[in-house]
Scaffold this motif. Structure first.
Motif, short mmCIF file in Angstrom:
data_model
loop_
_atom_site.label_atom_id
_atom_site.label_comp_id
_atom_site.label_asym_id
_atom_site.label_seq_id
_atom_site.Cartn_x
_atom_site.Cartn_y
_atom_site.Cartn_z
N HIS A 139 0.87 -1.19 0.00
CA HIS A 139 0.00 0.00 0.00
C HIS A 139 0.91 1.23 0.00
O HIS A 139 2.01 1.17 -0.56
N ASP A 140 0.46 2.30 0.66
CA ASP A 140 1.17 3.57 0.57
C ASP A 140 2.63 3.50 1.02
O ASP A 140 3.49 4.21 0.50
N LEU A 141 2.91 2.63 2.01
CA LEU A 141 4.29 2.52 2.50
C LEU A 141 5.25 2.13 1.37
O LEU A 141 6.42 2.57 1.36
N SER A 142 4.79 1.35 0.40
CA SER A 142 5.65 1.00 -0.74
C SER A 142 6.06 2.25 -1.51
O SER A 142 7.21 2.40 -1.90
N ARG A 173 -5.77 5.25 6.25
CA ARG A 173 -4.55 4.50 6.58
C ARG A 173 -4.90 3.06 6.92
O ARG A 173 -5.99 2.77 7.41
N PRO A 174 -3.95 2.15 6.71
CA PRO A 174 -4.19 0.76 7.14
C PRO A 174 -4.36 0.71 8.66
O PRO A 174 -3.83 1.55 9.39
N ASP A 175 -5.09 -0.32 9.14
CA ASP A 175 -5.21 -0.50 10.60
C ASP A 175 -3.94 -1.10 11.16
O ASP A 175 -3.55 -0.81 12.28
N ILE A 176 -3.32 -1.98 10.40
CA ILE A 176 -2.03 -2.55 10.81
C ILE A 176 -1.24 -2.90 9.55
O ILE A 176 -1.81 -3.33 8.54
N GLN A 184 12.84 1.01 6.84
CA GLN A 184 13.21 0.87 8.25
C GLN A 184 12.96 2.17 9.01
O GLN A 184 12.48 2.15 10.15
N GLU A 185 13.27 3.29 8.37
CA GLU A 185 13.09 4.60 9.03
C GLU A 185 11.61 4.81 9.37
O GLU A 185 11.27 5.16 10.50
N ASP A 203 6.45 4.51 13.36
CA ASP A 203 5.00 4.36 13.24
C ASP A 203 4.53 3.13 14.02
O ASP A 203 4.90 2.00 13.69
N SER A 204 3.73 3.38 15.04
CA SER A 204 3.33 2.28 15.94
C SER A 204 2.34 1.32 15.27
O SER A 204 2.07 0.24 15.80
#
Ligand code: TMP
Length: 212
Positions: free
Chosen positions: A99-102, A130-133, A173-174, A179-180
């Motif tokens: 998703h967006d993290l990519s 945002r994704p839940d997890i 990694q950063e 992000d919890s």
């Protein structure tokens, strides 16, 4: 009826996303949770066409980094509106293969688009969704790429140089460390241990959502 949850699997090529997704599917089935699968880029007919363009090595011209960025978000916009949001509204869970993290990692880290640009295009597309997890499978790019190469033909992005993948990895990694909602799983472990970690995180997440 409560809305569904959006679980995303992230990681570099060769991190083992497909078998991780199979683990999540098994757990959701055991809990009688209805779900759909998505992948990015792609996941709707139009978004799959964009995926083909993004991955193809047969273009007659250079695909610019800006075009690549816009295609990723165009695909995400189609997927969000036509699949993810309707499924969640219907109470189904969504297992997202990327998703967006990519985009943050590959276009932000790898291609060098700065955070302001990434935040802007992400906000336009997702409007805060945002994704839940997110389960991030962390793998050294040297190991991941050699696994991907062993699998067969590489796509346009997989043909990048190692320094590109090192930047992608650093960005993953950063962001994960800040992000919890992102759980980092060490994907260099044995497959059995990777799957145990995923199972634990998903079971904890299901238990937590039951209390909501
Ligand atoms: P995959 O889903 O088979 O791993 O292929 C998707 C490729 O596209 C992979 O190299 C990662 C890349 N990608 C981006 O560069 N940005 C994105 O936003 C997404 C979703 C994928």
């Amino acid at each position: 009826m409560s809305t569904g949850k959006f679980i995303v699997i992230e990681g570099m090529e060769g991190a083992g996303k497909s078998s991780a997704i199979a683990v999540i599917e098994r757990i959701l089935k055991q809990h009688d949770i209805e779900y759909i699968n998505t992948r990015e880029p792609g996941g709707t007919p139009l978004a799959e066409s964009l995926r083909t363009i993004v991955k193809s090595v047969d273009h007659q011209e250079i695909l610019t980094v800006e075009t690549e960025l816009f295609l990723m978000y165009a695909s995400r916009s189609q997927l969000l509106a036509n699949k993810i949001l309707p499924a969640l509204a219907a109470g189904k869970w969504v297992i997202g293969d990327r998703h967006d993290l990519s985009s943050r990692a590959y276009q932000g880290g790898g291609r060098g688009f700065d955070e302001t640009i990434m935040n802007t295009i992400s906000d336009i597309t997702l409007k805060g969704f945002r994704p839940d997890i997110t389960l991030y499978l962390d793998i050294d790019p040297h190991i991941g790429l050699s696994r991907a190469k062993a699998r067969g033909d590489l796509d346009r992005i997989e043909l990048e140089q190692m320094d590109f993948f090192i930047r992608v990895h650093n960005k993953y990694q950063e962001i994960a460390s800040q992000d919890s909602t992102i759980v980092t799983v060490d994907a260099a472990q044995s497959m059995a241990d990777v799957h145990l970690d995923i199972e634990k995180s998903v079971l904890e997440f299901i238990a937590k959502t039951a209390l909501d």
